[in-house]
Each structure stands twice: as structure tokens, then as C-alpha cells.
Design an enzyme around this catalytic site. Structure first.
Site, short mmCIF file in Angstrom:
data_model
loop_
_atom_site.label_atom_id
_atom_site.label_comp_id
_atom_site.label_asym_id
_atom_site.label_seq_id
_atom_site.Cartn_x
_atom_site.Cartn_y
_atom_site.Cartn_z
N HIS A 146 24.56 44.85 71.01
CA HIS A 146 26.00 44.69 71.20
C HIS A 146 26.49 45.65 72.29
CE1 HIS A 146 26.19 42.46 67.36
NE2 HIS A 146 27.29 41.96 67.88
N LYS A 150 30.84 49.16 70.30
CA LYS A 150 30.67 48.86 68.88
C LYS A 150 30.12 50.07 68.15
CE LYS A 150 28.76 45.38 65.72
NZ LYS A 150 30.06 45.16 65.04
#
Length: 258
Positions: A146, A150
């Protein structure tokens, strides 16, 4: 068809912003409420950003929540009093928080998913089938990437896929959680499910489940290219949930996977 009065909590976050864009092209919704968990003197599309209170959510039929766990639980307290439906895309809940969500679902309809993508939920279903089909010689692990912003790891989706492996084996997922690695080039298979999370750049999301017998490797993967994938899925979930009775639902229920 009467429009659904929609509230979006966490409206300034990445998913909140994407949801606002997606509602513009979906005639099933009327966006009536935008919230953040702190006071912000700003309007979006003529709607003032409010904090999460009973008064704020009174006009809405349904709340879509992409925030953080403590904020989600505050919203559920309010929603249960007002009898409002809630779609939860927030991840990173503890087992105790998961139990509280289940308790709230006895009063109101809640759809909770670690990932709103229809494709990812199909991947979870296929993961479960693969896990059920393969014998105990096959060890498994989950890999995900990601964007650098995040914070939680493994991702909610990676944990969903881990649950798919456990359910395929008819075992308790909490007893099968192995090691959780961050930013490792390589990580091992194990008798328990090991996870590796990469955080870099602006990658929207990549997930892969691997099974290995030592003689062969089976890979199941999904790559997301557009954040609208998740907001579109959340809106599909909202339309589905609007006619449901109190209970805790998932995208699996929506897709009617058995």
C-alpha cells in the site's frame, strides 16, 4: 426511486474525498452530511463539515465510515440511538472492538468490509476454496503493498484473506496468525499464516495469497489501479444495506457467495 440521504464520515480523508466524487455520478444518493472528528471551518459542495453528533446525523438515512477505529465506534453509538444504517470501511480494529461492532449490529444494520472492492471479495472466496481444497502439506502466506501514508499493517484486506485461509481449513483465524513483517524483501512460509506488508509511494493496493507444498507454488492476486474501485463498492454496499434488518453483514453477503 427515492434518493438515499447519505452521510460520509472522514470526509477529508482519501476515501472520503473519493466517495464525494463518486456520489456525484450516482443518482441513488443525496449527499446531506459530511463529518470529521474535529472542528473544521470549511464547506464541500455547499455542505458544512460538522463533527460527529446526534444532531449532525439526523438528516441522513445511512452513514459511510472510512475513519479510524475509535471514531467508528463513536459513530456507531450515535447511529444505534438514531437507528441509522452504517457501512464501515475502517480497518485496524482490535478483537474487543470487533465484539462491540457485533453488539451494535443487534440494533442497526451494519455492513463491514476490510475491502469494498468486488474483485478483492471474489479473491477472498477463491482463497477459501483453494485452502479447503489443498491438504496440510501446503503452507500459506499473505503479501500486500500500500501507499506510504497507510499506518496499519497488515492491511484489513490482508487479514480478510488470512481469514479466508483459516475458514477453508475450518480453523480459528486468531490461532493461525503467524508473524507480521513490514517492508521485508523476503518472508517465510510457516505452519501459521505469515504476513508481509510493504509501504511505499502512492500504490493504491496489491494483495497476494500464496500456497506452497515445496514442490509447487499457487498464487492468487489482485491489483487495484483506481481508488474509485473502493468508493463504488461502498455505494453498492449502501444501496444493498438500505433494505436490510439489523445484523452484521459483509460484502460476501452482498455478493451471495456460499
Amino acid at each position: 426511486m427515492e434518493k438515499i440521504n447519505l452521510a460520509i464520515s472522514g470526509c477529508l480523508g482519501r476515501m472520503g474525498q473519493q466517495l464525494i466524487k463518486s456520489t456525484k455520478s450516482d443518482k441513488s444518493f443525496k449527499l446531506v452530511t459530511l463529518t470529521e472528528n474535529k472542528t473544521i471551518n470549511k464547506k464541500i459542495n455547499g455542505i458544512k463539515i460538522d463533527i460527529n453528533t446526534e444532531q449532525t446525523f439526523k438528516r441522513s438515512d445511512l452513514i459511510i465510515d472510512f475513519t479510524v477505529p475509535n471514531c467508528t465506534l463513536d459513530i456507531l453509538k450515535i447511529a444505534s440511538k438514531l437507528k441509522k444504517r452504517v457501512v464501515i470501511g475502517t480497518t485496524g480494529f482490535t478483537r474487543k472492538e470487533e465484539a462491540l461492532i457485533k453488539k451494535f449490529s443487534k440494533k442497526i444494520p451494519i455492513l463491514k468490509a476490510g475491502n469494498m472492492s468486488l474483485g478483492v471479495n471474489l479473491l477472498m472466496y477463491l482463497t477459501e476454496i483453494a485452502s479447503k481444497t489443498l491438504n496440510d502439506e501446503y503452507l500459506s502466506k499473505v503479501f500486500e503493498i500500500h501507499h506510504k501514508h497507510k499506518k496499519d499493517y497488515p492491511s484489513g484486506t490482508a487479514l480478510m484473506l488470512g481469514k479466508g485461509i483459516a475458514e477453508g481449513k475450518s480453523k480459528d483465524f486468531n490461532n493461525l496468525i503467524g508473524k507480521k513483517f513490514l517492508n521485508k524483501k523476503y518472508f517465510p512460509y510457516g505452519k501459521k499464516i505469515n504476513f508481509n506488508s510493504i509501504r511505499k509511494g502512492e500504490i493504491i493496493g496489491e494483495h497476494e495469497v500464496m500456497f506452497s507444498s515445496g514442490k509447487e507454488i499457487i498464487r492468487l492476486n489482485h491489483e487495484a489501479f483506481d481508488r474509485a474501485l473502493y468508493s463504488d463498492g461502498a455505494l453498492i454496499a449502501a444501496k444493498w444495506l438500505i433494505n436490510k434488518k439489523p445484523g452484521l453483514y459483509s460484502m460476501r453477503d452482498l455478493l451471495n457467495f456460499r
